[in-house]
Every structure is written in C-alpha cells, then in structure tokens.
Design a protein around this motif. Sequence first.
Motif, PDB file in Angstrom:
ATOM      1  N   GLN A 168       6.414   8.795  10.836  1.00 10.34           N
ATOM      2  CA  GLN A 168       6.408   7.610  11.691  1.00 10.34           C
ATOM      3  C   GLN A 168       7.578   6.689  11.371  1.00 10.34           C
ATOM      4  O   GLN A 168       8.154   6.069  12.256  1.00 10.34           O
ATOM      5  CB  GLN A 168       5.070   6.882  11.537  1.00 10.34           C
TER       6      GLN A 168
ATOM      7  N   ASN B  51      10.540   5.453  13.889  1.00  8.18           N
ATOM      8  CA  ASN B  51      10.686   4.004  14.131  1.00  8.18           C
ATOM      9  C   ASN B  51      11.655   3.435  13.095  1.00  8.18           C
ATOM     10  O   ASN B  51      11.329   2.508  12.347  1.00  8.18           O
ATOM     11  CB  ASN B  51       9.327   3.311  14.028  1.00  8.18           C
TER      12      ASN B  51
ATOM     13  N   TYR C 109       5.877   1.247   7.239  1.00  9.89           N
ATOM     14  CA  TYR C 109       5.627   2.636   6.843  1.00  9.89           C
ATOM     15  C   TYR C 109       5.983   2.856   5.381  1.00  9.89           C
ATOM     16  O   TYR C 109       5.304   3.618   4.681  1.00  9.89           O
ATOM     17  CB  TYR C 109       6.407   3.569   7.764  1.00  9.89           C
TER      18      TYR C 109
END
Length: 208
Positions: free
Chosen positions: A32, A36, A43
């Motif tokens: 993730q 992003n 994260y």
Amino acid sequence: MLNKLMPREGRFFDLFNAHAAQIVEGGQALGQLMANIGAPDEYARRIDEAERSADKITHETIALLHKTFVTPIDRDQIHQLITNMDDILDLIQDTAESIVLYDIRRVSAEAQQLAQICQMTCDRVKAAVGLLSNLRDPEAILKTCEEIDRLESDADRVMRSAMSRLFREESDVKQLIKLRSIYELLELITDRCEDVANIVEGIVLEHS
C-alpha cells in the motif's frame, strides 16, 4: 513420535503463526505504501508496529526454547525459523524507512510490481508456517514452498529488468541511486522469504 509431542508443544506453532501474521501485515502495508508513495507515513507506522510486535514474538519464542526440554522439531530449526522470519520484517521496515528518508516521491511500475511480489511471498510464508503443525500433509507444505521459490525467481527477473531500464532511462543520478537501493531491498525481502521456505522444506523432509 513427532505427532505425539506436538499437542504438548503447540505454543511454538502458535508463536510461528502469530509472527507470520505480522509478516503479512508488513507486506500488505508495504504494498500500500508503494501504491501511495506520496503519503508513506501512515503505512510506515503500520510496518513499524508490525516489526515491534514480531520482535516481541521472536524474543518469546527464544525464551520458550531455552525453557523447553523436549521440542516438537529440532531446536536449531526452531531458532533458524523464527530468526529468519524476523529478518523478513526487518527488511520490510528497512525498505519503508529508506523511502521516507530518501524522500522518494515517485517509483517505477517495476518497483510496485516487486512490492506486490513481496506481498504474495509474505502470504505464502504464512501459509507454509501455518501448515507446519500438521506434518501429515507434507505435499501441501512443499507445494507452498515451491510457490515461494517461484515468486522469488519472478522477483529476480523483475529486478533485472528494472535495473536495466533504470540505468538506460533515469537521468537524475540521485533518483537512480535511491531507486536502485529500493529495488535491492525489495528483492532481498523475497530472498529472505525463500530462506524461510527452505527451512520449512527441510523440516518437512526430515520428518516425513
């Protein structure tokens, strides 16, 4: 004999499974993060939390190993398995930290692909470790280990392609150095997953 011992020593398998769950969490967060890349902090925090939780499980496993007279599998195999599993999360954390420290704002399709492969290998590690408590189905465990080996080979191919394109097309030397480091870390994650698969495979072959 092994199967008779397992119910009494099941805590080792519980600890392996708990650690593997943190590996999956770290792998998902890394995937993730790469998707992003402009906002990595959330994260990276998830990865840090997973790594800290996994460290506690590693210490608990080693402490239990020192206190346990009879273990369900070889003592060295227990130690190797949990420490190699811990190496996976350490590398995931190193990757996330590097992305934040290098202030990387863009990554290639190959980097995202490598992160996806890392996530898949982490999932397979959890599956393989989860099957260890029941060695009466060695084929399923060995098949999962073979899948990890295949994914590691896929990562090698993506890595070679990524490096080739990076040196051909990237004109910013700083960006080149940063991305090269990230590629190498991502590929190392799959290597450590393969190391875990090899340990699991050895356990299965020894006791089948």
